[in-house]
Design a protein around this motif. Structure first.
Motif, PDB file in Angstrom:
ATOM      1  N   LYS A  35      68.021 -34.531 -61.219  1.00  0.00           N
ATOM      2  CA  LYS A  35      66.737 -34.037 -61.163  1.00  0.00           C
ATOM      3  C   LYS A  35      66.066 -33.161 -62.332  1.00  0.00           C
ATOM      4  N   GLU A  36      65.368 -33.483 -63.106  1.00  0.00           N
ATOM      5  CA  GLU A  36      65.025 -32.335 -64.029  1.00  0.00           C
ATOM      6  C   GLU A  36      63.652 -31.621 -63.814  1.00  0.00           C
ATOM      7  N   GLU A  37      63.671 -30.457 -64.169  1.00  0.00           N
ATOM      8  CA  GLU A  37      62.420 -29.741 -64.023  1.00  0.00           C
ATOM      9  C   GLU A  37      62.174 -28.724 -65.099  1.00  0.00           C
ATOM     10  N   ILE A  38      61.044 -28.420 -65.336  1.00  0.00           N
ATOM     11  CA  ILE A  38      60.844 -27.378 -66.510  1.00  0.00           C
ATOM     12  C   ILE A  38      60.174 -26.259 -65.715  1.00  0.00           C
ATOM     13  N   VAL A  39      60.881 -24.985 -65.570  1.00  0.00           N
ATOM     14  CA  VAL A  39      60.185 -24.090 -64.786  1.00  0.00           C
ATOM     15  C   VAL A  39      60.092 -22.902 -65.764  1.00  0.00           C
ATOM     16  N   ALA A  40      59.571 -21.837 -65.193  1.00  0.00           N
ATOM     17  CA  ALA A  40      59.276 -20.535 -66.027  1.00  0.00           C
ATOM     18  C   ALA A  40      60.780 -19.824 -65.947  1.00  0.00           C
ATOM     19  N   LEU A  41      60.908 -19.224 -67.144  1.00  0.00           N
ATOM     20  CA  LEU A  41      62.426 -18.496 -67.064  1.00  0.00           C
ATOM     21  C   LEU A  41      62.633 -17.619 -66.008  1.00  0.00           C
ATOM     22  N   ASP A  42      61.557 -16.737 -65.672  1.00  0.00           N
ATOM     23  CA  ASP A  42      61.767 -15.915 -64.389  1.00  0.00           C
ATOM     24  C   ASP A  42      61.761 -16.469 -63.047  1.00  0.00           C
ATOM     25  N   ALA A  43      61.740 -17.914 -62.936  1.00  0.00           N
ATOM     26  CA  ALA A  43      61.917 -18.549 -61.596  1.00  0.00           C
ATOM     27  C   ALA A  43      63.012 -19.562 -61.589  1.00  0.00           C
ATOM     28  N   VAL A  44      64.023 -19.241 -62.554  1.00  0.00           N
ATOM     29  CA  VAL A  44      65.084 -20.385 -62.598  1.00  0.00           C
ATOM     30  C   VAL A  44      66.030 -20.073 -61.340  1.00  0.00           C
ATOM     31  N   GLN A  45      66.281 -18.717 -60.921  1.00  0.00           N
ATOM     32  CA  GLN A  45      67.056 -18.603 -59.791  1.00  0.00           C
ATOM     33  C   GLN A  45      66.459 -19.061 -58.380  1.00  0.00           C
ATOM     34  N   ASP A  46      65.141 -18.818 -58.490  1.00  0.00           N
ATOM     35  CA  ASP A  46      64.506 -19.325 -57.125  1.00  0.00           C
ATOM     36  C   ASP A  46      64.657 -20.788 -57.123  1.00  0.00           C
TER      37      ASP A  46
END
Length: 50
Positions: A35-46
């Protein structure tokens, strides 16, 4: 396609983004899918926790 995605994510003045790729095991067959997602850098851990 990857070059196009990277080029559009590196616009000036925008937020920093990261592409998260997770391996998910299917309960029926036992095989893995990605599964690939593009997320904001500050939300990677979440994203990885959930």
């Amino acid at each position: 396609m990857a070059k196009k995605v990277v080029a559009t994510l590196k616009k000036e003045g925008g937020k920093a983004y990261a592409k998260v790729i997770r391996a998910v095991k299917s309960p029926k067959t036992g095989s893995y899918t990605f599964k690939e997602e593009i997320v904001a850098l500050d939300a990677v851990q979440d994203t990885l926790k959930g």
